[in-house]
Write a protein that holds these residues in place. Structure first.
Motif, mmCIF file in Angstrom:
data_model
loop_
_atom_site.group_PDB
_atom_site.id
_atom_site.type_symbol
_atom_site.label_atom_id
_atom_site.label_comp_id
_atom_site.label_asym_id
_atom_site.label_seq_id
_atom_site.Cartn_x
_atom_site.Cartn_y
_atom_site.Cartn_z
ATOM 1 N N ALA A 158 0.837 -1.262 0.102
ATOM 2 C CA ALA A 158 0.038 0.092 -0.042
ATOM 3 C C ALA A 158 0.995 1.491 -0.134
ATOM 4 C CB ALA A 158 -0.880 -0.026 1.072
ATOM 5 N N ARG A 159 2.006 1.217 0.595
ATOM 6 C CA ARG A 159 3.033 2.278 0.543
ATOM 7 C C ARG A 159 4.063 2.568 -0.268
ATOM 8 N NH1 ARG A 159 5.760 2.972 5.945
ATOM 9 N NH2 ARG A 159 5.628 0.661 6.084
ATOM 10 N N THR A 160 3.970 1.327 -1.387
ATOM 11 C CA THR A 160 5.126 1.363 -2.378
ATOM 12 C C THR A 160 4.613 1.996 -3.795
ATOM 13 O OG1 THR A 160 5.885 -0.399 -0.901
ATOM 14 C CG2 THR A 160 6.805 -0.042 -3.399
ATOM 15 N N VAL A 161 5.210 2.812 -4.258
ATOM 16 C CA VAL A 161 4.776 3.287 -5.453
ATOM 17 C C VAL A 161 5.891 2.708 -6.793
ATOM 18 C CG1 VAL A 161 4.313 5.202 -6.947
ATOM 19 C CG2 VAL A 161 3.815 5.207 -4.512
ATOM 20 N N LEU A 162 5.242 2.035 -7.594
ATOM 21 C CA LEU A 162 6.035 1.391 -8.770
ATOM 22 C C LEU A 162 5.855 2.368 -10.092
ATOM 23 C CD1 LEU A 162 4.876 -2.480 -8.413
ATOM 24 C CD2 LEU A 162 6.741 -0.972 -7.085
ATOM 25 N N ILE A 163 6.911 2.819 -10.580
ATOM 26 C CA ILE A 163 6.780 3.463 -11.590
ATOM 27 C C ILE A 163 7.766 3.166 -12.927
ATOM 28 C CG2 ILE A 163 7.439 6.049 -12.622
ATOM 29 C CD1 ILE A 163 6.741 7.083 -9.855
ATOM 30 N N CYS A 164 7.294 2.429 -13.924
ATOM 31 C CA CYS A 164 7.884 1.953 -15.094
ATOM 32 C C CYS A 164 7.891 3.158 -16.137
ATOM 33 C CB CYS A 164 7.131 0.720 -15.536
ATOM 34 S SG CYS A 164 7.907 0.296 -17.012
ATOM 35 N N ILE A 165 9.045 3.783 -16.554
ATOM 36 C CA ILE A 165 8.970 4.716 -17.270
ATOM 37 C C ILE A 165 9.087 4.314 -18.870
ATOM 38 C CG2 ILE A 165 10.485 6.831 -18.226
ATOM 39 C CD1 ILE A 165 11.740 6.938 -15.486
ATOM 40 N N ARG A 166 7.866 4.633 -19.597
ATOM 41 C CA ARG A 166 7.718 4.003 -20.847
ATOM 42 C C ARG A 166 8.433 5.318 -22.024
ATOM 43 N NH1 ARG A 166 4.183 0.485 -23.155
ATOM 44 N NH2 ARG A 166 2.935 0.562 -21.274
ATOM 45 N N HIS A 167 9.482 4.769 -22.652
ATOM 46 C CA HIS A 167 10.403 3.758 -22.554
ATOM 47 C C HIS A 167 11.687 3.806 -21.856
ATOM 48 C CE1 HIS A 167 7.745 2.303 -25.961
ATOM 49 N NE2 HIS A 167 7.996 1.147 -25.434
ATOM 50 N N GLU A 168 12.085 5.093 -21.802
ATOM 51 C CA GLU A 168 13.109 5.353 -20.935
ATOM 52 C C GLU A 168 13.138 7.073 -20.693
ATOM 53 O OE1 GLU A 168 16.860 3.534 -23.697
ATOM 54 O OE2 GLU A 168 15.539 4.862 -24.693
ATOM 55 N N LEU A 169 13.905 7.429 -19.446
ATOM 56 C CA LEU A 169 13.898 8.682 -18.931
ATOM 57 C C LEU A 169 13.801 9.721 -20.073
ATOM 58 C CD1 LEU A 169 14.299 10.056 -15.932
ATOM 59 C CD2 LEU A 169 16.822 10.319 -16.556
ATOM 60 N N GLU A 170 14.640 9.653 -21.006
ATOM 61 C CA GLU A 170 14.538 10.485 -22.036
ATOM 62 C C GLU A 170 13.308 11.169 -22.725
ATOM 63 O OE1 GLU A 170 18.695 9.422 -21.368
ATOM 64 O OE2 GLU A 170 16.849 8.151 -21.593
ATOM 65 N N ALA A 171 12.169 10.380 -22.361
ATOM 66 C CA ALA A 171 11.046 10.539 -22.864
ATOM 67 C C ALA A 171 10.520 11.937 -21.923
ATOM 68 C CB ALA A 171 9.813 9.251 -22.420
ATOM 69 N N TRP A 172 10.996 12.088 -20.798
ATOM 70 C CA TRP A 172 10.874 13.212 -20.109
ATOM 71 C C TRP A 172 11.331 14.193 -20.519
ATOM 72 C CZ3 TRP A 172 11.655 11.968 -14.217
ATOM 73 C CH2 TRP A 172 10.876 10.675 -13.746
ATOM 74 N N LEU A 173 12.611 14.293 -20.865
ATOM 75 C CA LEU A 173 13.301 15.457 -21.639
ATOM 76 C C LEU A 173 12.823 15.736 -22.768
ATOM 77 C CD1 LEU A 173 16.865 14.309 -20.731
ATOM 78 C CD2 LEU A 173 15.323 15.326 -19.000
ATOM 79 N N LEU A 174 12.224 14.874 -23.764
ATOM 80 C CA LEU A 174 11.816 15.434 -24.917
ATOM 81 C C LEU A 174 10.678 16.333 -25.099
ATOM 82 C CD1 LEU A 174 12.504 12.100 -26.737
ATOM 83 C CD2 LEU A 174 13.491 14.254 -27.352
ATOM 84 N N CYS A 175 10.050 16.279 -23.938
ATOM 85 C CA CYS A 175 8.822 16.919 -23.448
ATOM 86 C C CYS A 175 8.869 18.528 -23.824
ATOM 87 C CB CYS A 175 8.056 16.854 -22.443
ATOM 88 S SG CYS A 175 7.167 15.039 -22.277
ATOM 89 N N ASP A 176 10.136 18.907 -23.344
ATOM 90 C CA ASP A 176 10.209 20.444 -23.286
ATOM 91 C C ASP A 176 11.401 20.816 -24.409
ATOM 92 O OD1 ASP A 176 10.885 23.235 -22.802
ATOM 93 O OD2 ASP A 176 10.183 22.959 -20.533
ATOM 94 N N GLY A 177 10.876 21.281 -25.549
ATOM 95 C CA GLY A 177 11.752 21.845 -26.487
ATOM 96 C C GLY A 177 12.709 22.850 -26.305
ATOM 97 N N GLN A 178 11.924 23.758 -25.470
ATOM 98 C CA GLN A 178 12.675 25.166 -25.113
ATOM 99 C C GLN A 178 13.752 24.686 -24.213
ATOM 100 O OE1 GLN A 178 12.048 28.187 -26.130
ATOM 101 N NE2 GLN A 178 14.097 28.344 -25.120
ATOM 102 N N ALA A 179 13.921 23.866 -23.330
ATOM 103 C CA ALA A 179 14.894 23.491 -22.371
ATOM 104 C C ALA A 179 15.994 22.954 -23.288
ATOM 105 C CB ALA A 179 14.495 22.463 -21.264
ATOM 106 N N LEU A 180 15.619 21.803 -24.143
ATOM 107 C CA LEU A 180 16.537 21.435 -24.982
ATOM 108 C C LEU A 180 17.153 22.554 -26.044
ATOM 109 C CD1 LEU A 180 14.712 18.115 -26.106
ATOM 110 C CD2 LEU A 180 16.835 18.361 -24.779
ATOM 111 N N THR A 181 16.425 23.528 -26.726
ATOM 112 C CA THR A 181 16.955 24.559 -27.346
ATOM 113 C C THR A 181 17.969 25.233 -26.539
ATOM 114 O OG1 THR A 181 14.929 24.688 -28.873
ATOM 115 C CG2 THR A 181 16.353 26.679 -28.704
#
Length: 200
Positions: free
Chosen positions: A101-124
Motif C-alpha cells: 500500500a505504501r510502495t509506488v511502482l513507476i515504469c518509465i515508458r520507454h526511457e527517462l529521455e521521454a521526460w526530457l523530450l517534452c520540453d523543446g525550449q529546455a533542449l533548445t
C-alpha cells in the motif's frame, strides 16, 4: 516526510540526478533516501530486500521503485512487445505484501529521455551555440510513444554537433525546464508527481 527511492542506476546516474532535482522542485521538504541497484536486472532480483530496507532501516513513509521499460526481458513481453504491466507485476511479487500500500511502482515508458523530450525550449536553450544559430526544438507531445527515446535525443544532439551523455546532460536539461507540468504528458512523470503530492 522521509521518502525512499530504489533506482536501477548507480549513485550519480541520470535517473538519480533527474529525480532528485524533480522532487526538490515539487517539495523541498521531502527527506530523500536512495538505494542504487546498479542495473535493471539487479533491481528486479533484489527489489524486495531493497524496499524492505528503506522501510525498516531508513524508516521511510513511502518508497518509490523506478525503472525504464527498455531494455525488456523477453519473458516479460506481451505478444513480443515490452509490457509495463508484466514488469510491474513481477516487481510487486517481490515486495512484502505488508508494504504494497505504501510502495509506488513507476515504469518509465520507454526511457527517462521521454521526460526530457517534452520540453523543446529546455533542449533548445541547452544546445544553444553562440557561433551557429540553433534551430528551435519543438515540444515532443508524444515522447513516450518512441520505442527508444534515448536514440531520438541523441539524434537531436548530433544535429548540433554534440554527443548526448545521459549522466552529464540529463540533469542539466531538466534544470532548464521552467514548468515541470509540461512533462506530465508522460504518464510515468505524472504518476511520480501525483504520488509525491499524496505523501504530504
Amino acid at each position: 516526510m522521509r521518502v525512499g527511492f530504489v533506482v536501477e542506476c548507480h549513485r550519480g546516474g541520470a535517473d538519480h540526478k533527474v529525480i532528485e532535482h524533480v522532487v526538490a522542485r515539487l517539495d523541498a521538504s521531502v527527506d530523500l533516501r536512495w538505494v542504487f541497484a546498479g542495473n535493471k536486472g539487479e533491481l528486479f532480483r533484489e527489489c524486495g530486500g531493497l524496499v524492505r530496507g528503506l522501510y525498516e532501516n531508513e524508516k521511510c513513509a513511502r518508497v518509490f521503485v523506478v525503472w525504464d521499460l527498455m531494455p525488456c526481458d523477453k519473458d516479460m513481453q506481451d505478444k513480443g512487445k515490452p509490457s509495463c504491466e508484466k514488469e510491474r507485476a513481477h516487481v510487486l511479487s517481490k515486495i512484502d505484501k505488508t508494504h504494497h500500500a505504501r510502495t509506488v511502482l513507476i515504469c518509465i515508458r520507454h526511457e527517462l529521455e521521454a521526460w526530457l523530450l517534452c520540453d523543446g525550449q529546455a533542449l533548445t536553450t541547452f544546445l544553444e551555440n553562440k557561433n551557429h544559430p540553433t534551430p528551435v526544438i519543438r515540444d515532443d507531445k508524444k515522447s513516450e510513444q518512441h520505442k527508444n527515446p534515448k536514440v531520438v535525443l541523441r539524434q537531436i544532439f548530433e544535429k548540433q554537433g554534440r554527443e548526448y551523455r545521459d549522466t552529464d546532460h540529463a540533469p542539466k536539461v531538466i534544470a532548464l525546464v521552467k514548468n515541470l507540468a509540461k512533462l506530465e504528458r508522460v504518464q510515468s512523470f505524472k504518476r511520480l508527481c501525483e504520488k509525491l503530492v499524496a505523501v504530504r
